[in-house]
Design a protein around this motif. Structure first.
Motif, PDB file in Angstrom:
ATOM      1  N   PRO A   1     -29.745   6.606  -2.267  1.00 42.51           N
ATOM      2  CA  PRO A   1     -28.862   7.196  -1.248  1.00 42.51           C
ATOM      3  C   PRO A   1     -29.248   8.657  -0.984  1.00 42.51           C
ATOM      4  CG  PRO A   1     -27.580   6.066  -2.944  1.00 42.51           C
ATOM      5  CD  PRO A   1     -28.996   6.105  -3.424  1.00 42.51           C
ATOM      6  N   ARG A   2     -29.315   9.011   0.328  1.00 43.51           N
ATOM      7  CA  ARG A   2     -29.736  10.357   0.734  1.00 43.51           C
ATOM      8  C   ARG A   2     -28.530  11.198   1.154  1.00 43.51           C
ATOM      9  NH1 ARG A   2     -34.190   7.519  -0.093  1.00 43.51           N
ATOM     10  NH2 ARG A   2     -35.999   7.796   1.249  1.00 43.51           N
ATOM     11  N   GLY A   3     -28.624  12.485   0.912  1.00 45.98           N
ATOM     12  CA  GLY A   3     -27.600  13.398   1.411  1.00 45.98           C
ATOM     13  C   GLY A   3     -27.421  13.277   2.912  1.00 45.98           C
TER      14      GLY A   3
ATOM     15  N   ALA B   1     -24.267   0.815   8.972  1.00 43.78           N
ATOM     16  CA  ALA B   1     -25.606   0.290   8.701  1.00 43.78           C
ATOM     17  C   ALA B   1     -26.612   1.420   8.551  1.00 43.78           C
ATOM     18  CB  ALA B   1     -26.064  -0.649   9.820  1.00 43.78           C
ATOM     19  N   ASN B   2     -27.372   1.350   7.472  1.00 44.07           N
ATOM     20  CA  ASN B   2     -28.574   2.170   7.334  1.00 44.07           C
ATOM     21  C   ASN B   2     -29.725   1.190   7.185  1.00 44.07           C
ATOM     22  OD1 ASN B   2     -30.593   3.968   6.777  1.00 44.07           O
ATOM     23  ND2 ASN B   2     -29.829   4.563   4.758  1.00 44.07           N
ATOM     24  N   PRO B   3     -30.155   0.604   8.323  1.00 48.63           N
ATOM     25  CA  PRO B   3     -31.171  -0.454   8.254  1.00 48.63           C
ATOM     26  C   PRO B   3     -32.556   0.164   8.048  1.00 48.63           C
ATOM     27  CG  PRO B   3     -30.703   0.048  10.526  1.00 48.63           C
ATOM     28  CD  PRO B   3     -29.798   0.930   9.701  1.00 48.63           C
ATOM     29  N   PRO B   4     -33.556  -0.651   7.772  1.00 44.90           N
ATOM     30  CA  PRO B   4     -34.919  -0.105   7.750  1.00 44.90           C
ATOM     31  C   PRO B   4     -35.245   0.464   9.130  1.00 44.90           C
ATOM     32  CG  PRO B   4     -34.884  -2.449   7.119  1.00 44.90           C
ATOM     33  CD  PRO B   4     -33.507  -2.092   7.541  1.00 44.90           C
ATOM     34  N   TYR B   5     -35.819   1.682   9.175  1.00 45.26           N
ATOM     35  CA  TYR B   5     -36.167   2.231  10.487  1.00 45.26           C
ATOM     36  C   TYR B   5     -37.448   3.051  10.506  1.00 45.26           C
ATOM     37  CZ  TYR B   5     -33.516   6.395   8.811  1.00 45.26           C
ATOM     38  OH  TYR B   5     -33.033   7.462   8.092  1.00 45.26           O
ATOM     39  N   VAL B   6     -38.255   2.901   9.461  1.00 43.06           N
ATOM     40  CA  VAL B   6     -39.488   3.685   9.391  1.00 43.06           C
ATOM     41  C   VAL B   6     -40.617   2.891  10.054  1.00 43.06           C
ATOM     42  CG1 VAL B   6     -41.145   4.761   7.834  1.00 43.06           C
ATOM     43  CG2 VAL B   6     -38.699   4.807   7.273  1.00 43.06           C
ATOM     44  N   GLU B   7     -41.472   3.601  10.829  1.00 43.91           N
ATOM     45  CA  GLU B   7     -42.638   2.956  11.431  1.00 43.91           C
ATOM     46  C   GLU B   7     -43.607   2.557  10.315  1.00 43.91           C
ATOM     47  OE1 GLU B   7     -41.547   6.022  11.784  1.00 43.91           O
ATOM     48  OE2 GLU B   7     -41.898   6.840  13.782  1.00 43.91           O
TER      49      GLU B   7
ATOM     50  N   SER C   1     -43.597   9.597  -3.217  1.00 44.33           N
ATOM     51  CA  SER C   1     -42.415   9.211  -3.995  1.00 44.33           C
ATOM     52  C   SER C   1     -41.586   8.183  -3.237  1.00 44.33           C
ATOM     53  CB  SER C   1     -41.554  10.437  -4.322  1.00 44.33           C
ATOM     54  OG  SER C   1     -40.965  10.936  -3.139  1.00 44.33           O
ATOM     55  N   VAL C   2     -41.721   8.155  -1.890  1.00 46.92           N
ATOM     56  CA  VAL C   2     -41.024   7.157  -1.082  1.00 46.92           C
ATOM     57  C   VAL C   2     -41.892   5.903  -0.954  1.00 46.92           C
ATOM     58  CG1 VAL C   2     -39.998   6.647   1.162  1.00 46.92           C
ATOM     59  CG2 VAL C   2     -39.782   8.944   0.189  1.00 46.92           C
ATOM     60  N   ARG C   3     -43.118   6.056  -0.433  1.00 46.94           N
ATOM     61  CA  ARG C   3     -43.921   4.875  -0.102  1.00 46.94           C
ATOM     62  C   ARG C   3     -44.289   4.065  -1.338  1.00 46.94           C
ATOM     63  NH1 ARG C   3     -46.833   2.387   4.035  1.00 46.94           N
ATOM     64  NH2 ARG C   3     -46.447   3.960   5.615  1.00 46.94           N
TER      65      ARG C   3
ATOM     66  N   GLY D   1     -38.889  -3.247   1.973  1.00 48.70           N
ATOM     67  CA  GLY D   1     -37.959  -4.017   2.802  1.00 48.70           C
ATOM     68  C   GLY D   1     -36.788  -3.193   3.302  1.00 48.70           C
ATOM     69  N   ALA D   2     -36.501  -2.084   2.620  1.00 42.27           N
ATOM     70  CA  ALA D   2     -35.403  -1.208   3.050  1.00 42.27           C
ATOM     71  C   ALA D   2     -35.890  -0.090   3.955  1.00 42.27           C
ATOM     72  CB  ALA D   2     -34.704  -0.607   1.829  1.00 42.27           C
ATOM     73  N   LEU D   3     -37.216   0.081   4.054  1.00 45.83           N
ATOM     74  CA  LEU D   3     -37.775   1.221   4.799  1.00 45.83           C
ATOM     75  C   LEU D   3     -38.369   0.818   6.143  1.00 45.83           C
ATOM     76  CD1 LEU D   3     -39.757   3.027   1.949  1.00 45.83           C
ATOM     77  CD2 LEU D   3     -37.746   3.937   3.154  1.00 45.83           C
ATOM     78  N   PHE D   4     -39.215  -0.220   6.152  1.00 45.88           N
ATOM     79  CA  PHE D   4     -40.085  -0.435   7.300  1.00 45.88           C
ATOM     80  C   PHE D   4     -39.520  -1.462   8.277  1.00 45.88           C
ATOM     81  CE2 PHE D   4     -42.868   0.946   3.795  1.00 45.88           C
ATOM     82  CZ  PHE D   4     -43.232   2.173   4.335  1.00 45.88           C
TER      83      PHE D   4
ATOM     84  N   ILE E   1     -24.433   3.758  12.935  1.00 40.41           N
ATOM     85  CA  ILE E   1     -25.780   3.278  12.629  1.00 40.41           C
ATOM     86  C   ILE E   1     -26.672   4.478  12.332  1.00 40.41           C
ATOM     87  CG2 ILE E   1     -27.695   1.866  13.477  1.00 40.41           C
ATOM     88  CD1 ILE E   1     -25.131   0.330  13.601  1.00 40.41           C
ATOM     89  N   GLU E   2     -27.284   4.489  11.140  1.00 36.43           N
ATOM     90  CA  GLU E   2     -28.226   5.575  10.852  1.00 36.43           C
ATOM     91  C   GLU E   2     -29.522   5.352  11.620  1.00 36.43           C
ATOM     92  OE1 GLU E   2     -28.430   7.141   6.871  1.00 36.43           O
ATOM     93  OE2 GLU E   2     -30.559   7.657   7.110  1.00 36.43           O
ATOM     94  N   ILE E   3     -30.105   6.464  12.078  1.00 38.50           N
ATOM     95  CA  ILE E   3     -31.377   6.396  12.829  1.00 38.50           C
ATOM     96  C   ILE E   3     -32.349   7.434  12.282  1.00 38.50           C
ATOM     97  CG2 ILE E   3     -30.350   5.568  14.984  1.00 38.50           C
ATOM     98  CD1 ILE E   3     -30.467   8.531  15.981  1.00 38.50           C
TER      99      ILE E   3
ATOM    100  N   PRO F   1     -30.902  14.627  14.736  1.00 38.04           N
ATOM    101  CA  PRO F   1     -30.176  13.403  15.059  1.00 38.04           C
ATOM    102  C   PRO F   1     -30.234  12.436  13.875  1.00 38.04           C
ATOM    103  CG  PRO F   1     -31.653  13.999  16.847  1.00 38.04           C
ATOM    104  CD  PRO F   1     -31.965  14.930  15.711  1.00 38.04           C
ATOM    105  N   ARG F   2     -29.096  11.861  13.469  1.00 38.33           N
ATOM    106  CA  ARG F   2     -29.104  11.015  12.267  1.00 38.33           C
ATOM    107  C   ARG F   2     -28.254   9.753  12.391  1.00 38.33           C
ATOM    108  NH1 ARG F   2     -32.780  10.319   9.028  1.00 38.33           N
ATOM    109  NH2 ARG F   2     -33.102  12.553   9.115  1.00 38.33           N
ATOM    110  N   VAL F   3     -27.189   9.807  13.215  1.00 33.51           N
ATOM    111  CA  VAL F   3     -26.271   8.664  13.271  1.00 33.51           C
ATOM    112  C   VAL F   3     -25.853   8.431  14.717  1.00 33.51           C
ATOM    113  CG1 VAL F   3     -23.967   7.847  12.622  1.00 33.51           C
ATOM    114  CG2 VAL F   3     -25.373   9.043  10.932  1.00 33.51           C
TER     115      VAL F   3
HETATM  116  N1  GLN Z   1     -34.184   8.089   5.438  1.00 38.30           N
HETATM  117  C1  GLN Z   1     -35.221   7.295   4.821  1.00 38.30           C
HETATM  118  C2  GLN Z   1     -36.512   8.064   4.801  1.00 38.30           C
HETATM  119  O1  GLN Z   1     -36.789   8.782   5.736  1.00 38.30           O
HETATM  120  C3  GLN Z   1     -35.419   5.968   5.537  1.00 38.30           C
HETATM  121  C4  GLN Z   1     -34.239   5.120   5.412  1.00 38.30           C
HETATM  122  C5  GLN Z   1     -34.332   3.861   6.193  1.00 38.30           C
HETATM  123  O2  GLN Z   1     -35.365   3.385   6.659  1.00 38.30           O
HETATM  124  N2  GLN Z   1     -33.229   3.296   6.352  1.00 38.30           N
HETATM  125  O3  GLN Z   1     -37.258   7.975   3.862  1.00 38.30           O
END
Ligand code: GLN
Length: 283
Positions: free
Chosen positions: A89-91, A183-189, A197-199, A205-208, A236-238, A267-269
């Motif tokens: 979970p992110r701030g 919803a904080n769905p996957p939204y990374v390209e 540390s992320v990739r 499945g939660a990122l891309f 919705i998180e973006i 922009p975040r939500v």
């Molecule tokens: N906020 C996350 C990041 O930038 C991505 C979260 C998501 O895809 N839901 O690493």
């Protein structure tokens, strides 16, 4: 070496990979002692360095997130268990919780799509004592963590965690309608440059979500009209570059949207609702 000296040495080493090196070293030292960070700082800085600390620093130096090493992360005043099966979970996501609480402090039924650790759902339920919620996720491992978090935060009787995948037909059958959908769905390209540390550590499945990071929005948002009460609100998180395309997906699905920014001013939500004149029309 004392714990204080070991923290200083570790912070210097971790500065190469972390913007929060000193904090990381303190949290890892507290974990090695089995105490809280404030207890560490008040009572243990002159104790000898505990045997396990060096191995924890090694893991962090290899970019493993602190939250996975210690197994928990604070979010909106809750301490939540995390594992590599769930996004940490992110701030930045706390703004989504604030927007949900401001929009529908009277909510009775809350749905969290892609609940992961349960962070969004549990943070909202903790602040609306009369509300009940359902968190869905396609990952059984995530649901185990989310269920444990619901129990540990005293919300096991109000938060139900269910296996469901919005890419499958009939995933939402029987869920009913909700006052709030989170919803904080996957939204990374797929090709995004991400911190190692992320990739390398957080669940893909939660990122891309496809080449533009929009695949989950394209599937999920048009279905929200069947899940929202006519005066319901979806948050919705973006990603910070996605406000326009996601607002366009929402408009095509009949929603009006309002943008919220994160603490960094980005922009975040997106807050989605059925326009006032059309409420009831889709139900
Ligand atoms: N906020 C996350 C990041 O930038 C991505 C979260 C998501 O895809 N839901 O690493």
């Amino acid at each position: 070496m004392t714990a204080g000296e070991a923290i200083r040495a570790a912070a210097e080493r971790l500065a190469a990979i972390s913007d929060t090196a000193r904090l990381d070293a303190e949290v890892l030292m507290a974990h090695a002692f089995g105490v809280s960070r404030s207890d560490l700082l008040l009572r243990h800085m002159r104790d000898p360095e505990p045997a396990g600390f060096a191995a924890l620093v090694e893991r962090r130096a290899a970019s493993e997130p602190v939250a996975y090493i210690v197994g928990h992360q604070d979010f909106f005043g809750l301490t939540l268990a995390v594992s590599p099966a769930v996004l940490i979970p992110r701030g930045d996501s706390e703004v989504l919780v604030e927007a949900a609480l401001a929009a529908r402090p009277d909510a009775r039924r809350v749905l969290d799509c892609g609940t992961g650790s349960g962070a969004l759902l549990l943070a909202v339920l903790a602040n609306i004592p009369g509300a009940k919620g359902i968190g869905i996720d396609r990952s059984p491992e995530a649901l185990t963590i989310a269920t444990a978090n619901a129990e540990a935060t005293g919300m096991g009787d109000r938060a139900e965690m269910r296996l469901a995948d919005w890419d499958q037909p009939d995933w939402s059958a029987g869920l009913g309608r909700f006052d709030l959908i989170l919803a904080n769905p996957p939204y990374v390209e797929e090709a995004a440059q991400l911190d190692p540390s992320v990739r390398a550590f957080e669940p893909a499945g939660a990122l891309f979500a496809g080449a533009e990071g929009l695949d989950a929005y394209r599937v999920l948002i048009p279905q929200l009209c069947y899940l929202l009460a006519s005066d319901g609100v979806a948050l919705i998180e973006i990603g910070h570059t996605q406000a326009e395309p996601v607002a366009a997906i929402a408009a095509a699905a009949g929603f009006e949207s309002k943008l919220h920014h994160d603490l960094g001013g980005r922009p975040r939500v997106l807050q989605l609702q059925i326009p006032l004149g059309k409420q009831g029309a889709s139900a």
